[in-house]
Design an enzyme around this catalytic site. Structure first.
Site, PDB file in Angstrom:
ATOM      1  N   CYS A 153      46.422 119.701 -30.679  1.00 39.56           N
ATOM      2  CA  CYS A 153      47.352 118.574 -30.716  1.00 39.56           C
ATOM      3  C   CYS A 153      48.771 119.018 -31.067  1.00 39.56           C
ATOM      4  O   CYS A 153      49.748 118.461 -30.566  1.00 39.56           O
ATOM      5  CB  CYS A 153      46.878 117.534 -31.729  1.00 39.56           C
ATOM      6  SG  CYS A 153      45.498 116.509 -31.183  1.00 39.56           S
ATOM      7  N   CYS A 191      43.405 112.041 -25.232  1.00 36.42           N
ATOM      8  CA  CYS A 191      43.066 112.998 -24.185  1.00 36.42           C
ATOM      9  C   CYS A 191      41.609 112.806 -23.750  1.00 36.42           C
ATOM     10  O   CYS A 191      40.758 112.390 -24.536  1.00 36.42           O
ATOM     11  CB  CYS A 191      43.274 114.421 -24.690  1.00 36.42           C
ATOM     12  SG  CYS A 191      45.003 114.856 -24.957  1.00 36.42           S
ATOM     13  N   CYS A 230      46.611 112.758 -35.060  1.00 33.37           N
ATOM     14  CA  CYS A 230      46.819 113.971 -34.284  1.00 33.37           C
ATOM     15  C   CYS A 230      48.053 114.734 -34.744  1.00 33.37           C
ATOM     16  O   CYS A 230      48.250 115.879 -34.356  1.00 33.37           O
ATOM     17  CB  CYS A 230      46.947 113.644 -32.798  1.00 33.37           C
ATOM     18  SG  CYS A 230      48.333 112.557 -32.411  1.00 33.37           S
TER      19      CYS A 230
END
Length: 242
Positions: free
Chosen positions: A115, A203, A231
């Site tokens: 991330c 994602c 994240c």
């Protein structure tokens, strides 16, 4: 912007609706942008466009998004007739990371490193060029990290001694139901994945549908047990609040 007073802004908008907070933030800052990825963010865009046609919007393309998300981004661009600044990871940093760790290292090492390269670094570079940004965060998205979320704050994660970045979270006190009521009422575009059981969408390898009665963040990084599921985009949420 130089005469903006955060405490006065907070005091004057305590009882105001999200629309008023957005309108005031756009009026206070010329160099301000909306961060766009999910349903909440399109609500912000819808409100902002009604107040100011030339709103600045950006979105992070990690290279690992669902096909539906890429279509959604373009749908929003066309629906509102706006430009969307698409931010991508540094090519060399990403190539080096994938070469060393592979494409799915986060299942073993945790999601933070991936991330940081795909999201946080591009965001940090973008925010360094702004005076303020607007996000769609809500308190009830994560009781572990967002329960004390303010609707206006100095972004401690991305500010430094040479650059003070202000952050606005107009939907802080909204619920998921509030968001979807707005979407339905004003026919706001939304990601088709929401119709497939996805609530919080990131994602593709790190997001899955949630089961009935599961909290929406359970679909993110589900292999990790921590309740602090951030994240790094809103890492300031992890810092103790004074």
């Amino acid at each position: 912007m130089s005469d903006f007073n955060l405490q006065d802004f907070i005091a004057n908008h305590q009882e105001d609706a999200a629309q008023k907070i957005i309108h005031s933030a756009l009026a206070a800052f010329d160099n301000i942008a909306i961060s766009f990825s999910g349903a909440e963010d399109v609500v912000l865009i819808d409100m902002a466009v009604k107040a100011k046609k030339d709103v600045h919007v950006f979105s992070l393309d990690t290279g690992r998004l669902h096909p539906e998300t890429y279509r959604f981004i373009d749908q929003v661009r066309k629906h509102y007739g706006i430009d969307i600044d698409i931010l991508s990871p540094d090519t060399q940093a990403l190539q080096d990371f994938v070469k060393k760790k592979g494409l799915f290292s986060f299942y073993e090492d945790g999601h933070k490193e991936c991330c940081n390269i795909r999201k946080v670094a591009p965001l940090k570079a973008k925010l360094a060029t702004l005076d303020a940004w607007i996000t769609g965060q809500r308190k009830d998205q994560s009781h572990g990290t967002r329960n004390q979320l303010a609707f206006a704050e100095v972004d401690s994660a991305f500010s430094n001694e040479d650059h003070t970045l202000h952050k606005f979270n107009p939907l802080a006190n909204w619920s998921s139901e509030d968001v979807w009521n707005y979407i339905k009422m004003f026919e706001v575009p939304y990601n088709e994945l929401h119709s497939k059981g996805y609530i919080s969408i990131g994602c593709e390898p790190c997001t899955r549908p949630v089961l009935p009665n599961q909290h929406e963040r359970e679909g993110r990084w589900w292999w990790e047990e921590s309740e602090h599921k951030e994240c790094g985009l809103h890492i300031g949420n992890l810092a103790p609040k004074s």
